[in-house]
Design an enzyme around this catalytic site. Structure first.
Site, PDB file in Angstrom:
ATOM      1  N   HIS A  64     -30.274 -72.607  -9.023  1.00 41.31           N
ATOM      2  CA  HIS A  64     -30.719 -73.974  -9.301  1.00 41.31           C
ATOM      3  C   HIS A  64     -31.212 -73.994 -10.748  1.00 41.31           C
ATOM      4  O   HIS A  64     -31.641 -72.962 -11.285  1.00 41.31           O
ATOM      5  CB  HIS A  64     -31.841 -74.381  -8.353  1.00 41.31           C
ATOM      6  N   GLU A  66     -33.878 -75.151 -12.213  1.00 37.39           N
ATOM      7  CA  GLU A  66     -35.262 -74.759 -12.446  1.00 37.39           C
ATOM      8  C   GLU A  66     -35.434 -73.244 -12.400  1.00 37.39           C
ATOM      9  O   GLU A  66     -36.217 -72.680 -13.167  1.00 37.39           O
ATOM     10  CB  GLU A  66     -36.191 -75.428 -11.423  1.00 37.39           C
ATOM     11  N   CYS A  89     -36.122 -79.163  -5.564  1.00 38.19           N
ATOM     12  CA  CYS A  89     -35.937 -79.093  -4.115  1.00 38.19           C
ATOM     13  C   CYS A  89     -37.210 -78.625  -3.413  1.00 38.19           C
ATOM     14  O   CYS A  89     -37.979 -77.828  -3.947  1.00 38.19           O
ATOM     15  CB  CYS A  89     -34.755 -78.196  -3.765  1.00 38.19           C
TER      16      CYS A  89
END
Length: 156
Positions: A64, A66, A89
């Site tokens: 992801h 991040e 998320c």
């Protein structure tokens, strides 16, 4: 997506927010397309400088945005602001820790995002509430939502 009452007020924003959100959105455009994951860009900013950048699937098919940005930032993420084109998320299928928890563990003080996480892949709320419950200041920039949706148009 959080409701209108959860949007941060103008007092939470800084003058550089549009600059860094534009960078996060531009990073999302670099994502290799996927039918099973969103395309997201993220920037970690400390003392007015980018200390980490990432986008979905940048280094690994399960990455992801991040996560990649936090790996680059290392300890510089403590007290920093994370800009993400999509809400971090709160639940995750591919790895044990969702991005909201990773941001909290890294000591990020503030998270700014453009688009609430759609429920395409995980039927659970995004990380907004988790971040807020753990003392992270959250700012939503809906004026960037259309730009954040562009690299995900094929998932609609």
């Amino acid at each position: 997506m959080p409701n209108a009452e959860s949007y941060s007020t103008e007092s939470d924003s800084t003058v550089d927010d549009p600059r860094w959100m534009a960078r996060a959105v531009a990073l999302a455009e670099r994502c290799p397309p996927s039918d099973t994951a969103f395309s997201v860009g993220a920037v970690i900013v400390a003392d007015g400088e980018a200390v980490g950048e990432g986008y979905s699937r940048a280094e690994d098919p399960s990455d992801h945005a991040e996560e990649v940005a936090l790996r680059q930032a290392g300890t510089a993420a403590r007290g920093a602001t994370a800009y993400s084109s999509m809400e971090p998320c709160g639940h995750r299928a591919s790895r044990p820790d969702p991005c909201a928890r990773l941001l909290i563990a890294a000591g990020v003080a503030r998270v700014v995002y453009a688009l609430g996480e759609p429920r395409n892949f995980v039927d659970a709320p995004g990380g907004d509430a988790i971040l807020r419950e753990n003392g992270v200041v959250v700012t939503v920039m809906p004026e960037f939502a259309d730009a954040a949706e562009r690299p995900n148009a094929h998932l609609r």
